[in-house]
Each structure stands twice: as C-alpha cells, then as structure tokens.
Design an enzyme around this catalytic site. Structure first.
Site, PDB file in Angstrom:
ATOM      1  N   HIS A 194       0.897  -1.216  -0.033  1.00 45.31           N
ATOM      2  CA  HIS A 194      -0.054   0.005  -0.036  1.00 45.31           C
ATOM      3  C   HIS A 194       1.127   1.331   0.091  1.00 45.31           C
ATOM      4  O   HIS A 194       0.566   2.038  -0.974  1.00 45.31           O
ATOM      5  CB  HIS A 194      -0.798   0.057   1.025  1.00 45.31           C
ATOM      6  CG  HIS A 194      -1.829  -0.921   1.476  1.00 45.31           C
ATOM      7  ND1 HIS A 194      -2.046  -1.762   2.442  1.00 45.31           N
ATOM      8  CD2 HIS A 194      -2.885  -1.369   0.412  1.00 45.31           C
ATOM      9  CE1 HIS A 194      -3.235  -2.513   2.252  1.00 45.31           C
ATOM     10  NE2 HIS A 194      -3.374  -2.631   1.063  1.00 45.31           N
ATOM     11  N   LYS A 249     -17.841  -5.917   7.579  1.00 49.92           N
ATOM     12  CA  LYS A 249     -16.728  -6.436   7.753  1.00 49.92           C
ATOM     13  C   LYS A 249     -16.123  -6.110   9.190  1.00 49.92           C
ATOM     14  O   LYS A 249     -16.378  -4.955   9.455  1.00 49.92           O
ATOM     15  CB  LYS A 249     -15.625  -6.256   6.815  1.00 49.92           C
ATOM     16  CG  LYS A 249     -15.651  -6.763   5.288  1.00 49.92           C
ATOM     17  CD  LYS A 249     -14.459  -6.277   4.622  1.00 49.92           C
ATOM     18  CE  LYS A 249     -14.380  -6.967   3.377  1.00 49.92           C
ATOM     19  NZ  LYS A 249     -13.168  -6.757   2.467  1.00 49.92           N
ATOM     20  N   ARG A 285      -1.884  -5.825  -8.624  1.00 46.51           N
ATOM     21  CA  ARG A 285      -0.925  -6.996  -8.478  1.00 46.51           C
ATOM     22  C   ARG A 285      -0.880  -8.079  -9.605  1.00 46.51           C
ATOM     23  O   ARG A 285       0.171  -8.632  -9.651  1.00 46.51           O
ATOM     24  CB  ARG A 285      -1.326  -7.606  -7.278  1.00 46.51           C
ATOM     25  CG  ARG A 285      -0.998  -7.019  -6.059  1.00 46.51           C
ATOM     26  CD  ARG A 285      -1.589  -7.208  -4.456  1.00 46.51           C
ATOM     27  NE  ARG A 285      -2.974  -7.683  -4.796  1.00 46.51           N
ATOM     28  CZ  ARG A 285      -3.835  -7.767  -3.702  1.00 46.51           C
ATOM     29  NH1 ARG A 285      -3.503  -8.181  -2.681  1.00 46.51           N
ATOM     30  NH2 ARG A 285      -5.049  -8.169  -4.128  1.00 46.51           N
ATOM     31  N   SER A 288      -3.386  -7.410   2.966  1.00 49.93           N
ATOM     32  CA  SER A 288      -3.741  -7.116   4.595  1.00 49.93           C
ATOM     33  C   SER A 288      -3.971  -8.583   5.163  1.00 49.93           C
ATOM     34  O   SER A 288      -3.721  -8.936   5.882  1.00 49.93           O
ATOM     35  CB  SER A 288      -4.619  -6.165   4.622  1.00 49.93           C
ATOM     36  OG  SER A 288      -4.196  -5.173   4.158  1.00 49.93           O
TER      37      SER A 288
END
Length: 159
Positions: free
Chosen positions: A17, A41, A90, A127
């Site tokens: 990040h 979440k 990514r 994460s």
C-alpha cells in the site's frame, strides 16, 4: 493543484500500500488516502487506528491526507474535488475487478482511475495474508512498517 485519492480498507496498511501511496505522492500535489468503511466487515483495527497508522507511516511524504469515508468513493471525490483515483494492480485478477470499478466510477462521476503496477516485491502481498501469517506466528516484519508490525503483534496478543 493536482489531487488524487488512494482508497482501501488498509487493515492493516502494508508496504505494498505504502509503495503505491509513495509513487502517487510523486505524481500529484496532494494524495488523499481514503480508509473506506465497510460495516459488514469486522476488521483487526478500528478505522481510527488504521488512520493513525497510515498517518504515522506517511509523514515523510508531506503531501498525504488520511481520512475515512463511509459510502461511495465517487462521493468522496466529489466532496473534495478530486479528479483521479490511484489503484495498485498486483495481478490480472485485480485488473478484471478494478476495471469494472473504474468504469462504474467514471460513468457515475467522470472521475478517472490510474492503475499503477505493483512493485514485484509486493505482488503477492495483501492485508489478509499479513493478518493470517501473523496470527500463526509467522514473520511479517518485511511486509509492514515497524509501527504496523508492533500494532499487529499487540492486537493479536490481546485476542
């Protein structure tokens, strides 16, 4: 003034990040880091803790503003007159999802999305993986900055 936003949940913020935020901070006069709130979440860190960690880890950039937002990212952009979203990619799987989001955001508000390829060193990093590896006692010291590492260890020890 050229402005952009780097959105995410940042639970926790990783070196991947921060690499994207760092690179964006060299392209834009002001970079907003928007910690997006997802009430469905349960995170490891509270939103306020995430903001504090990101602020601590981005102080050296000098042009980063960290805030939370609950709602549509395009509304955040409109409220702050931000014309661009910066996202790291990514893998091809990221592109499929992020392209749809970019097209929706542009259609809703005209905001553009800039994709920055992730540094190959961080191409696997997320994460979720940091939390999982750390929860099992694995070494994540090379994946997150020191303040985040300490915070992750403290959170996991308190569980």
């Amino acid at each position: 003034m050229r402005r952009a936003v780097c959105p995410g949940s940042f639970d926790p913020v990783t070196n991947g990040h921060l690499d994207i935020v760092d690179r964006a901070s060299k392209l834009y006069d002001v970079v907003h880091v928007a910690v997006m709130v997802n009430t469905s979440k349960q995170g490891l860190f509270t939103v306020d803790e995430r903001i504090a960690l990101i602020e601590e880890c981005t102080t050296e950039y000098g042009n980063v503003i960290v805030e939370s937002h609950h709602g549509l990212l395009v509304d955040y952009c409109k409220q702050r007159d931000i014309p661009a979203i910066v996202k790291g990619l990514r893998a091809v799987s990221d592109f499929d999802y992020e392209l749809q989001m970019a097209q929706m955001n542009n259609g809703l508000s005209g905001v553009e999305t800039l994709f920055i390829p992730t540094n190959p060193v961080y191409s696997f990093l997320s994460s979720s993986l940091v939390k999982e590896v750390a929860a099992w006692g694995g070494d994540v010291s090379h994946l997150v900055p020191e303040p985040v590492l300490s915070a992750v260890r403290a959170k996991l020890a308190a569980r």
